[in-house]
Enzyme design. Structure first.
Site, PDB file in Angstrom:
ATOM      1  N   ASP A   1       4.218  -1.164   3.731  1.00  0.00           N
ATOM      2  CA  ASP A   1       3.670  -0.568   2.514  1.00  0.00           C
ATOM      3  C   ASP A   1       2.227  -0.161   2.779  1.00  0.00           C
ATOM      4  O   ASP A   1       1.554  -0.732   3.650  1.00  0.00           O
ATOM      5  CB  ASP A   1       3.734  -1.555   1.348  1.00  0.00           C
ATOM      6  CG  ASP A   1       3.329  -0.893   0.031  1.00  0.00           C
ATOM      7  OD1 ASP A   1       3.900   0.162  -0.298  1.00  0.00           O
ATOM      8  OD2 ASP A   1       2.445  -1.426  -0.660  1.00  0.00           O
TER       9      ASP A   1
ATOM     10  N   HIS B   1      -1.343  -3.728  -7.245  1.00  0.00           N
ATOM     11  CA  HIS B   1      -0.546  -3.386  -6.080  1.00  0.00           C
ATOM     12  C   HIS B   1      -1.341  -3.792  -4.842  1.00  0.00           C
ATOM     13  O   HIS B   1      -2.533  -3.518  -4.751  1.00  0.00           O
ATOM     14  CB  HIS B   1      -0.277  -1.881  -6.031  1.00  0.00           C
ATOM     15  CG  HIS B   1       0.694  -1.412  -7.056  1.00  0.00           C
ATOM     16  ND1 HIS B   1       1.598  -0.394  -6.832  1.00  0.00           N
ATOM     17  CD2 HIS B   1       0.918  -1.830  -8.322  1.00  0.00           C
ATOM     18  CE1 HIS B   1       2.320  -0.197  -7.931  1.00  0.00           C
ATOM     19  NE2 HIS B   1       1.911  -1.055  -8.844  1.00  0.00           N
TER      20      HIS B   1
END
Length: 232
Positions: free
Chosen positions: A7, A149
């Site tokens: 990610d 996030h």
């Protein structure tokens, strides 16, 4: 089979407009299970941090001011991922940014096979939300720590989601499986057998007797055979 859960966090949505990667998270999985090996890189994007991006991941320009530039960490990143498949939630986004950063650093584009968990989830659950938070809720994965996030945190959650998308753990190897099944069915320790949650008793299997005329017909057929196996 070795795969890399991956990610990134960025300053925006489009590298062609000057947006850059500010964090890379990678986690190694083998046979769909984490091995404990991971890599987290914070990267100085050499630009400001837009307010919208900061609200998503909470990474400030001040925090990144003393972090290395992408060319300084690219070899460490490439060594960690090797040539193994990359498991990414919304793979086109991250692959576009990674390949842009690699191009600016004078490196070739990635040849790793991307595995997009968004596509897998859409095939399994058509019409349902497939963002990471929604999948965590579906699979009852605790994501309460995800106030922002974060690349490595999202990798940890995605590793659990990916395992479920691939069929989940093999519960047959769980030594406590019988106990769990007993709790689900309401079984009692008295040895009387499981009692379903409906409260209705389960009937024992009934014997199925063969009618006499069928036994006679069977014997007549055996008389026509040479040394039939059924009479040994």
């Amino acid at each position: 089979m070795r795969e890399i859960i991956l990610d990134t966090e960025t300053t925006g949505f489009k590298p062609e407009e000057g947006h850059r990667i500010v964090e890379i998270g990678c986690m190694e999985v083998y046979q769909n299970l984490p091995t404990g090996k991971s890599l987290q890189l914070y990267i100085n994007p050499e630009r400001d941090m837009p307010e919208g991006a900061f609200k998503v991941h909470g990474i400030s320009s001040e925090f990144l001011a003393d972090k290395p530039l992408f060319p300084q960490v690219v070899d460490e990143f490439l060594e960690f991922i090797g040539d193994d498949p990359l498991v990414i939630h919304n793979a086109p986004f991250d692959m576009k940014f990674l390949n842009s950063e690699l191009k600016w650093a004078g490196k070739p584009a990635l040849k790793n096979k991307p595995i997009d968990t968004v596509i897998i989830a859409r095939e399994l659950f058509p019409g349902s939300p497939v963002n990471l938070d929604a999948l965590c809720r579906r699979f009852e994965i605790d994501n309460s720590s995800r106030t922002y996030h974060g690349a490595l945190l999202d990798c940890e959650l995605l590793a659990e989601v990916y395992l479920e998308l691939r069929g989940g753990r093999q519960h047959g190897f769980d030594l406590n499986a019988n106990k769990k099944n007993d709790r689900k069915t309401g079984a009692k320790a008295s040895g009387t057998g499981p009692v379903p949650l409906s409260g209705k008793a389960i009937r024992e299997a009934r014997p199925h007797l063969v009618p006499e005329e069928e036994l006679v017909a069977h014997e007549a057929m055996l008389d026509l055979l040479n040394d039939p196996l059924w009479r040994k």
